[in-house]
Design an enzyme around this catalytic site. Structure first.
Site, mmCIF file in Angstrom:
data_model
loop_
_atom_site.group_PDB
_atom_site.id
_atom_site.type_symbol
_atom_site.label_atom_id
_atom_site.label_comp_id
_atom_site.label_asym_id
_atom_site.label_seq_id
_atom_site.Cartn_x
_atom_site.Cartn_y
_atom_site.Cartn_z
ATOM 1 N N GLU A 12 0.851 -1.188 0.000
ATOM 2 C CA GLU A 12 0.000 0.000 0.000
ATOM 3 C C GLU A 12 0.892 1.245 0.000
ATOM 4 O O GLU A 12 2.012 1.232 0.540
ATOM 5 C CB GLU A 12 -0.851 -0.054 1.273
ATOM 6 C CG GLU A 12 -1.845 1.060 1.471
ATOM 7 C CD GLU A 12 -2.582 0.906 2.803
ATOM 8 O OE1 GLU A 12 -3.684 1.469 2.915
ATOM 9 O OE2 GLU A 12 -2.065 0.231 3.727
ATOM 10 N N LYS B 37 -9.553 1.637 -1.494
ATOM 11 C CA LYS B 37 -9.757 1.124 -0.140
ATOM 12 C C LYS B 37 -11.103 1.569 0.421
ATOM 13 O O LYS B 37 -11.422 2.757 0.449
ATOM 14 C CB LYS B 37 -8.618 1.623 0.752
ATOM 15 C CG LYS B 37 -8.562 1.027 2.143
ATOM 16 C CD LYS B 37 -7.324 1.555 2.846
ATOM 17 C CE LYS B 37 -7.111 0.939 4.208
ATOM 18 N NZ LYS B 37 -5.892 1.496 4.850
ATOM 19 N N CYS C 177 -5.077 -3.591 3.168
ATOM 20 C CA CYS C 177 -4.729 -3.360 4.570
ATOM 21 C C CYS C 177 -5.907 -3.540 5.534
ATOM 22 O O CYS C 177 -6.320 -4.655 5.809
ATOM 23 C CB CYS C 177 -4.103 -1.976 4.705
ATOM 24 S SG CYS C 177 -3.153 -1.726 6.229
#
Length: 269
Positions: A46, A117, A155
């Site tokens: 990321e 995300k 994540c």
């Protein structure tokens, strides 16, 4: 490559910085090394294009469109080394004060998939939403390589099992997780446990690339559909490579048909 052969994948653990040029240079070197070792899919963390800790207004100043320098460079590297590259991108948003935390998958002929995300890291004293615009739940971000389907997540999404399940419902055989998993009490334990859980409950491979210490926890890993770590990196920079294979998924799902036996569906809120 045969549609039924094993596909070598690499996780590349490195620490992106506030120098976009240095980040691209590091990605180029690690891609070359991974390709030389046989990898056909190369996964980076990321925020690979730009990262600063703590986050500040420079994120927006260094954000790029999908057609910008970073993705263009990734595409050129993918063409040069005949690989697919997955990496985190700080992408421009509609709001000039925020950015999108995006992940792109590229091949030599262009972008295969983009993911933004969905679950922002507003936890453990952090407030990612101060700087990041969240992605909207919708169509799963997937792409196909070597007869396998890969699904993208990022994540903190790892803590929400419905994200992985949505990808598997869209046919994903492999969950790809670029991350910057922030260090803290028990965070390494959470990271490794959740990676294994997403593999086991979905009978899918998990391929996860993190930042090294001292900001991340490291431990980038490639995990098989039974939750076994096939290859991994410790807490420093490094590359780990292992094969993902259709026959393994089929064998595991034949004896553990949990996906077929489940009683609930996933729907966005």
């Amino acid at each position: 490559m045969s549609e039924t052969s094993a596909l070598p994948v690499a996780v590349c653990q490195f620490a992106p910085t506030a120098s976009r040029a240095d980040n691209l240079e590091r990605i180029a070197g690690m891609t070359a090394e991974a390709a030389a070792r046989g990898a056909k899919l190369v996964v980076f963390p990321e925020y690979s294009s730009y990262f600063v800790d703590p986050m500040d207004a420079t994120l927006a100043e260094n954000a790029e469109p999908l057609g910008g320098e970073f993705v263009t460079a990734l595409t050129a590297l993918a063409a040069e080394y005949a690989v697919v590259i997955v990496a985190g991108l700080v992408e421009r948003a509609t709001d000039v004060n925020h950015v999108r935390n995006a992940v792109v998958a590229v091949r030599g002929d262009g972008i295969l998939a983009v993911y933004r995300k969905q679950h922002l890291y507003d936890a453990f004293g952090q407030h990612e939403s101060d700087w990041i615009e969240s992605g909207e739940p919708g169509e799963a971000s997937t792409f196909d390589v070597g007869g396998l389907r890969f699904g993208l997540m990022t994540c903190y999404d790892l803590r929400f099992p419905e994200v992985a399940r949505t990808l598997v419902d869209a046919g994903a055989d492999v969950l790809v997780v670029p991350a910057e998993w922030v260090r803290g009490p028990l965070k390494e334990h959470h990271w490794t446990t959740l990676l294994a859980a997403r593999a086991i409950e979905n009978t899918a491979y998990v391929v996860a690339a993190d930042h090294p210490t001292p900001i991340g926890v490291g431990h980038s890993q490639i995990i098989d559909p039974e939750g076994v770590v096939l290859a991994g990196v410790g807490t420093a920079d490094g590359i780990a490579i292992a094969p993902v294979e259709r026959a393994v998924i089929d064998r595991v799902r034949a004896v553990n048909p949990s996906l077929r036996l489940r009683r609930y569906t996933v729907a966005p809120r």
